[in-house]
Write a protein that holds these residues in place. Sequence first.
Motif, PDB file in Angstrom:
ATOM      1  N   TYR A   9       5.615   6.449   0.181  1.00  0.00           N
ATOM      2  CA  TYR A   9       5.655   5.041  -0.228  1.00  0.00           C
ATOM      3  C   TYR A   9       7.085   4.670  -0.603  1.00  0.00           C
ATOM      4  O   TYR A   9       7.801   5.470  -1.195  1.00  0.00           O
ATOM      5  CB  TYR A   9       4.761   4.798  -1.450  1.00  0.00           C
ATOM      6  CG  TYR A   9       3.287   4.775  -1.152  1.00  0.00           C
ATOM      7  CD1 TYR A   9       2.614   3.572  -1.005  1.00  0.00           C
ATOM      8  CD2 TYR A   9       2.563   5.956  -1.029  1.00  0.00           C
ATOM      9  CE1 TYR A   9       1.247   3.549  -0.745  1.00  0.00           C
ATOM     10  CE2 TYR A   9       1.200   5.940  -0.770  1.00  0.00           C
ATOM     11  CZ  TYR A   9       0.553   4.734  -0.624  1.00  0.00           C
ATOM     12  OH  TYR A   9      -0.786   4.698  -0.364  1.00  0.00           O
ATOM     13  N   GLU A  10       7.470   3.443  -0.280  1.00  0.00           N
ATOM     14  CA  GLU A  10       8.744   2.886  -0.724  1.00  0.00           C
ATOM     15  C   GLU A  10       8.454   2.019  -1.941  1.00  0.00           C
ATOM     16  O   GLU A  10       7.451   1.299  -1.988  1.00  0.00           O
ATOM     17  CB  GLU A  10       9.403   2.059   0.376  1.00  0.00           C
ATOM     18  CG  GLU A  10       9.689   2.851   1.648  1.00  0.00           C
ATOM     19  CD  GLU A  10      10.570   4.066   1.422  1.00  0.00           C
ATOM     20  OE1 GLU A  10      11.493   3.990   0.586  1.00  0.00           O
ATOM     21  OE2 GLU A  10      10.337   5.090   2.083  1.00  0.00           O
ATOM     22  N   VAL A  11       9.351   2.082  -2.925  1.00  0.00           N
ATOM     23  CA  VAL A  11       9.140   1.387  -4.199  1.00  0.00           C
ATOM     24  C   VAL A  11      10.197   0.302  -4.369  1.00  0.00           C
ATOM     25  O   VAL A  11      11.389   0.544  -4.197  1.00  0.00           O
ATOM     26  CB  VAL A  11       9.221   2.386  -5.379  1.00  0.00           C
ATOM     27  CG1 VAL A  11       8.996   1.664  -6.705  1.00  0.00           C
ATOM     28  CG2 VAL A  11       8.233   3.522  -5.194  1.00  0.00           C
ATOM     29  N   PHE A  12       9.732  -0.890  -4.722  1.00  0.00           N
ATOM     30  CA  PHE A  12      10.602  -2.036  -4.975  1.00  0.00           C
ATOM     31  C   PHE A  12      10.307  -2.552  -6.377  1.00  0.00           C
ATOM     32  O   PHE A  12       9.150  -2.726  -6.744  1.00  0.00           O
ATOM     33  CB  PHE A  12      10.345  -3.146  -3.949  1.00  0.00           C
ATOM     34  CG  PHE A  12      10.587  -2.719  -2.528  1.00  0.00           C
ATOM     35  CD1 PHE A  12      11.801  -2.972  -1.920  1.00  0.00           C
ATOM     36  CD2 PHE A  12       9.605  -2.055  -1.813  1.00  0.00           C
ATOM     37  CE1 PHE A  12      12.023  -2.572  -0.616  1.00  0.00           C
ATOM     38  CE2 PHE A  12       9.817  -1.653  -0.507  1.00  0.00           C
ATOM     39  CZ  PHE A  12      11.031  -1.912   0.093  1.00  0.00           C
ATOM     40  N   MET A  34      -2.471   5.138  -6.907  1.00  0.00           N
ATOM     41  CA  MET A  34      -1.678   6.245  -7.435  1.00  0.00           C
ATOM     42  C   MET A  34      -0.189   5.985  -7.207  1.00  0.00           C
ATOM     43  O   MET A  34       0.638   6.271  -8.075  1.00  0.00           O
ATOM     44  CB  MET A  34      -2.084   7.556  -6.775  1.00  0.00           C
ATOM     45  CG  MET A  34      -1.305   8.747  -7.264  1.00  0.00           C
ATOM     46  SD  MET A  34      -1.725  10.196  -6.272  1.00  0.00           S
ATOM     47  CE  MET A  34      -1.902  11.395  -7.552  1.00  0.00           C
ATOM     48  N   ALA A  35       0.149   5.416  -6.063  1.00  0.00           N
ATOM     49  CA  ALA A  35       1.543   5.105  -5.770  1.00  0.00           C
ATOM     50  C   ALA A  35       2.083   4.084  -6.771  1.00  0.00           C
ATOM     51  O   ALA A  35       3.199   4.222  -7.279  1.00  0.00           O
ATOM     52  CB  ALA A  35       1.680   4.574  -4.347  1.00  0.00           C
ATOM     53  N   LEU A  36       1.304   3.067  -7.073  1.00  0.00           N
ATOM     54  CA  LEU A  36       1.725   2.042  -8.028  1.00  0.00           C
ATOM     55  C   LEU A  36       1.916   2.639  -9.419  1.00  0.00           C
ATOM     56  O   LEU A  36       2.922   2.375 -10.088  1.00  0.00           O
ATOM     57  CB  LEU A  36       0.682   0.923  -8.056  1.00  0.00           C
ATOM     58  CG  LEU A  36       1.037  -0.349  -8.788  1.00  0.00           C
ATOM     59  CD1 LEU A  36       2.287  -0.998  -8.208  1.00  0.00           C
ATOM     60  CD2 LEU A  36      -0.128  -1.321  -8.741  1.00  0.00           C
ATOM     61  N   ASP A  41       5.618   4.932 -13.612  1.00  0.00           N
ATOM     62  CA  ASP A  41       6.036   6.044 -14.461  1.00  0.00           C
ATOM     63  C   ASP A  41       7.428   6.562 -14.100  1.00  0.00           C
ATOM     64  O   ASP A  41       8.205   6.926 -14.977  1.00  0.00           O
ATOM     65  CB  ASP A  41       5.025   7.187 -14.369  1.00  0.00           C
ATOM     66  CG  ASP A  41       3.658   6.799 -14.930  1.00  0.00           C
ATOM     67  OD1 ASP A  41       3.577   5.788 -15.657  1.00  0.00           O
ATOM     68  OD2 ASP A  41       2.684   7.511 -14.622  1.00  0.00           O
ATOM     69  N   ALA A  42       7.745   6.590 -12.826  1.00  0.00           N
ATOM     70  CA  ALA A  42       9.015   7.174 -12.377  1.00  0.00           C
ATOM     71  C   ALA A  42      10.193   6.202 -12.431  1.00  0.00           C
ATOM     72  O   ALA A  42      11.316   6.614 -12.716  1.00  0.00           O
ATOM     73  CB  ALA A  42       8.866   7.703 -10.954  1.00  0.00           C
ATOM     74  N   TYR A  43       9.941   4.922 -12.178  1.00  0.00           N
ATOM     75  CA  TYR A  43      11.058   3.993 -11.999  1.00  0.00           C
ATOM     76  C   TYR A  43      11.188   2.918 -13.071  1.00  0.00           C
ATOM     77  O   TYR A  43      12.122   2.125 -13.037  1.00  0.00           O
ATOM     78  CB  TYR A  43      10.975   3.332 -10.616  1.00  0.00           C
ATOM     79  CG  TYR A  43      11.165   4.317  -9.499  1.00  0.00           C
ATOM     80  CD1 TYR A  43      12.424   4.832  -9.220  1.00  0.00           C
ATOM     81  CD2 TYR A  43      10.097   4.756  -8.741  1.00  0.00           C
ATOM     82  CE1 TYR A  43      12.619   5.746  -8.201  1.00  0.00           C
ATOM     83  CE2 TYR A  43      10.269   5.670  -7.713  1.00  0.00           C
ATOM     84  CZ  TYR A  43      11.531   6.159  -7.454  1.00  0.00           C
ATOM     85  OH  TYR A  43      11.723   7.069  -6.438  1.00  0.00           O
ATOM     86  N   TRP A  53       6.452  -3.393  -6.408  1.00  0.00           N
ATOM     87  CA  TRP A  53       5.799  -3.372  -5.104  1.00  0.00           C
ATOM     88  C   TRP A  53       5.869  -1.951  -4.580  1.00  0.00           C
ATOM     89  O   TRP A  53       6.911  -1.294  -4.686  1.00  0.00           O
ATOM     90  CB  TRP A  53       6.525  -4.248  -4.094  1.00  0.00           C
ATOM     91  CG  TRP A  53       6.458  -5.721  -4.288  1.00  0.00           C
ATOM     92  CD1 TRP A  53       5.639  -6.429  -5.129  1.00  0.00           C
ATOM     93  CD2 TRP A  53       7.256  -6.694  -3.610  1.00  0.00           C
ATOM     94  NE1 TRP A  53       5.895  -7.770  -5.009  1.00  0.00           N
ATOM     95  CE2 TRP A  53       6.877  -7.961  -4.079  1.00  0.00           C
ATOM     96  CE3 TRP A  53       8.240  -6.615  -2.647  1.00  0.00           C
ATOM     97  CZ2 TRP A  53       7.454  -9.130  -3.620  1.00  0.00           C
ATOM     98  CZ3 TRP A  53       8.821  -7.779  -2.186  1.00  0.00           C
ATOM     99  CH2 TRP A  53       8.426  -9.029  -2.671  1.00  0.00           C
ATOM    100  N   VAL A  54       4.792  -1.472  -3.998  1.00  0.00           N
ATOM    101  CA  VAL A  54       4.806  -0.210  -3.258  1.00  0.00           C
ATOM    102  C   VAL A  54       4.222  -0.495  -1.877  1.00  0.00           C
ATOM    103  O   VAL A  54       3.263  -1.266  -1.746  1.00  0.00           O
ATOM    104  CB  VAL A  54       4.029   0.916  -3.964  1.00  0.00           C
ATOM    105  CG1 VAL A  54       4.715   1.336  -5.244  1.00  0.00           C
ATOM    106  CG2 VAL A  54       2.593   0.555  -4.224  1.00  0.00           C
TER     107      VAL A  54
END
Length: 95
Positions: A9-12, A34-36, A41-43, A53-54
């Motif tokens: 997944y790409e994260v914005f 889970m990606a969201l 949590d990570a970013y 956005w993912v």
Amino acid sequence: MTHVEWPLYEVFIRSKQGLAHRHVGSLHAADDQMALENARDAYTRRNEGCSIWVVQSSHLIASQPEDREAFFDPSDDKIYRHPTFYTIPDGIKNM
């Protein structure tokens, strides 16, 4: 147990002061939710963002650097897109 590759997944993230989302990184996750949550949590550990956005990387379509000339140059032949032939009246200053 067999190894299953989770999708990428790409994260914005949109910052609190920003108007646009910007790409901040990538992560693997089992599903969209889970990606969201992992992106949050990570970013956004330091409360940097107000929107996330993912999107699965496989769903993104992008131009390629080697196609730059063919993809972007056709706009050069449309002179009306470039205000180089206008005359500026005397009462208006150039900035």
